[in-house]
Design an enzyme around this catalytic site. Structure first.
Site, PDB file in Angstrom:
ATOM      1  N   SER A  12       0.888  -1.163   0.000  1.00 50.10           N
ATOM      2  CA  SER A  12       0.000   0.000   0.000  1.00 50.10           C
ATOM      3  C   SER A  12       0.926   1.214   0.000  1.00 50.10           C
ATOM      4  CB  SER A  12      -0.864   0.004   1.265  1.00 50.10           C
ATOM      5  OG  SER A  12      -1.303   1.330   1.511  1.00 50.10           O
ATOM      6  N   HIS A  37      -1.076  -1.637  -4.246  1.00 50.55           N
ATOM      7  CA  HIS A  37      -2.383  -1.432  -3.610  1.00 50.55           C
ATOM      8  C   HIS A  37      -2.583   0.069  -3.370  1.00 50.55           C
ATOM      9  CE1 HIS A  37      -5.735  -2.693  -0.946  1.00 50.55           C
ATOM     10  NE2 HIS A  37      -5.339  -1.733  -0.136  1.00 50.55           N
ATOM     11  N   ASP A  39      -5.052   2.975  -1.764  1.00 48.01           N
ATOM     12  CA  ASP A  39      -6.122   3.199  -0.794  1.00 48.01           C
ATOM     13  C   ASP A  39      -6.810   4.535  -1.032  1.00 48.01           C
ATOM     14  OD1 ASP A  39      -5.982   0.871   0.963  1.00 48.01           O
ATOM     15  OD2 ASP A  39      -3.963   1.587   1.422  1.00 48.01           O
ATOM     16  N   MET A  41      -9.648   7.095  -0.079  1.00 47.78           N
ATOM     17  CA  MET A  41     -10.460   7.408   1.110  1.00 47.78           C
ATOM     18  C   MET A  41     -11.158   8.741   0.946  1.00 47.78           C
ATOM     19  SD  MET A  41      -7.707   6.413   4.032  1.00 47.78           S
ATOM     20  CE  MET A  41      -6.918   4.816   4.091  1.00 47.78           C
ATOM     21  N   HIS A  70      -8.413   0.012  -3.781  1.00 44.70           N
ATOM     22  CA  HIS A  70      -9.278  -0.271  -2.632  1.00 44.70           C
ATOM     23  C   HIS A  70     -10.089   0.991  -2.346  1.00 44.70           C
ATOM     24  CE1 HIS A  70      -9.318  -1.337   1.981  1.00 44.70           C
ATOM     25  NE2 HIS A  70     -10.519  -1.396   1.443  1.00 44.70           N
ATOM     26  N   MET A  72     -12.373   3.022  -0.347  1.00 42.98           N
ATOM     27  CA  MET A  72     -13.002   3.226   0.966  1.00 42.98           C
ATOM     28  C   MET A  72     -13.805   4.515   0.868  1.00 42.98           C
ATOM     29  SD  MET A  72      -9.765   2.046   3.234  1.00 42.98           S
ATOM     30  CE  MET A  72      -8.681   2.294   1.851  1.00 42.98           C
ATOM     31  N   MET A 141     -10.660  -7.137   5.815  1.00 39.95           N
ATOM     32  CA  MET A 141      -9.873  -6.114   6.518  1.00 39.95           C
ATOM     33  C   MET A 141      -9.460  -6.631   7.892  1.00 39.95           C
ATOM     34  SD  MET A 141      -9.384  -3.554   4.581  1.00 39.95           S
ATOM     35  CE  MET A 141      -8.545  -2.570   5.837  1.00 39.95           C
ATOM     36  N   ASP A 179      -5.662  -7.170   4.477  1.00 33.64           N
ATOM     37  CA  ASP A 179      -5.113  -5.815   4.467  1.00 33.64           C
ATOM     38  C   ASP A 179      -5.207  -5.234   5.870  1.00 33.64           C
ATOM     39  OD1 ASP A 179      -4.413  -3.203   3.808  1.00 33.64           O
ATOM     40  OD2 ASP A 179      -6.242  -2.780   2.664  1.00 33.64           O
TER      41      ASP A 179
HETATM   42  C1  DX5 Z   1      -6.183   0.820   5.793  1.00 31.28           C
HETATM   43  C2  DX5 Z   1      -5.722   0.568   4.370  1.00 31.28           C
HETATM   44  C3  DX5 Z   1      -4.525  -0.339   4.300  1.00 31.28           C
HETATM   45  C4  DX5 Z   1      -3.314   0.207   4.997  1.00 31.28           C
HETATM   46  C5  DX5 Z   1      -2.236  -0.810   5.092  1.00 31.28           C
HETATM   47  O1  DX5 Z   1      -7.304   1.596   5.779  1.00 31.28           O
HETATM   48  O2  DX5 Z   1      -6.750  -0.032   3.615  1.00 31.28           O
HETATM   49  O3  DX5 Z   1      -4.238  -0.688   2.952  1.00 31.28           O
HETATM   50  O4  DX5 Z   1      -2.803   1.344   4.366  1.00 31.28           O
HETATM   51  O5  DX5 Z   1      -1.195  -0.294   5.862  1.00 31.28           O
HETATM   52  P1  DX5 Z   1      -0.576  -1.114   7.084  1.00 31.28           P
HETATM   53  O6  DX5 Z   1       0.010  -2.373   6.484  1.00 31.28           O
HETATM   54  O7  DX5 Z   1       0.456  -0.188   7.607  1.00 31.28           O
HETATM   55  O8  DX5 Z   1      -1.668  -1.419   8.048  1.00 31.28           O
HETATM   56 ZN    ZN Z   2      -6.224  -1.008   1.644  1.00 25.80          ZN
END
Ligand code: DX5
Ligand code: ZN
Length: 225
Positions: A12, A37, A39, A41, A70, A72, A141, A179
């Protein structure tokens, strides 16, 4: 070179050094990761705000590796076209965020990307059982989403094992992704529980060791198990 023929590991980029994102992705690629990956948000579905299609598109130009996006975000169905156009290969949406989940996942497939579905720690697997047959991946998750660098909630290993059983029974082609909080010390336990696609954020991008060292430690930990 892939980390293992069956277990895929991807970083990520949330905790990467964003001043040099292209170079950070290059380092991960050279270290042998299998995918990147991303993320996304929105500050609604999760408390944090990260980035959108523009960054996905920039990352697309920095690597040939599969981009695992991903989402979110609330009502992710509003943005599927944008993320596919930006270069997403896999798009994962949250069961909690999309009312007509079957339609959303079907649309991702129609657009030419791999549809993925995810559940936060408090959501039971029954929330996705009716759509598993149309999913390319199920993302369990291991932390409450929103931030990198959180500790894995250990009770969720049992959920990973149950997800493995559900996939084997209903759609063996569906990949099981995890994840959140995965590091060299616990990657063996998530693999043993049945995960095959592992997202690792802060245990790859951190200021303690290089990306190459981090990926090598993860690889050794997988091989030991
Ligand atoms: C959390 C994300 C993850 C996160 C992973 O909301 O979806 O992908 O960034 O990071 P680590 O491995 O540091 O938990
Ligand atoms: Zn993620």
């Amino acid at each position: 070179m892939s980390i293992s023929s069956t277990i895929q590991v991807g970083p990520s980029i949330l905790t990467a050094d964003w001043r040099q994102l292209g170079a950070e992705i290059q380092r991960a690629e050279e270290a042998g990761v299998d995918f990147i990956h991303l993320d996304v948000m929105d500050g609604r579905f999760v408390p944090n705000i990260s980035f959108g299609p523009l960054v996905v598109s920039a990352v697309r130009q920095a690597t040939q590796l599969p981009l695992d996006v991903h989402l979110m975000i609330e009502a992710p169905e509003r943005y599927l076209e944008e993320f596919v156009q930006a270069g997403a290969d896999r798009i994962t949406v949250h069961a909690e965020a999309s009312l007509h989940l079957h339609r959303t996942l079907s649309r991702i497939e129609e657009l030419g990307a791999m549809p993925g579905v995810s559940v936060v720690p408090s959501t039971p697997l029954s929330a996705i059982s009716e759509v598993l047959t149309i999913c390319g991946q199920l993302l369990v998750m291991l932390v409450n989403p929103g931030f990198g660098g959180q500790a894995m909630i250990p009770e969720l290993l049992d959920k990973v094992a149950r997800a493995r059983g559900l996939i084997d029974a209903v759609n063996p082609h569906c990949l099981l992704e995890v994840d959140g909080g995965v590091k060299a010390e616990n990657i063996g336990s998530v693999v043993a529980a049945g995960a095959e696609t592992i997202v690792v954020g802060s245990a790859i991008y951190n200021d303690r060791q290089s990306v190459a060292e981090s990926v090598s430690l993860l690889r050794q930990a997988i091989e030991k198990n």
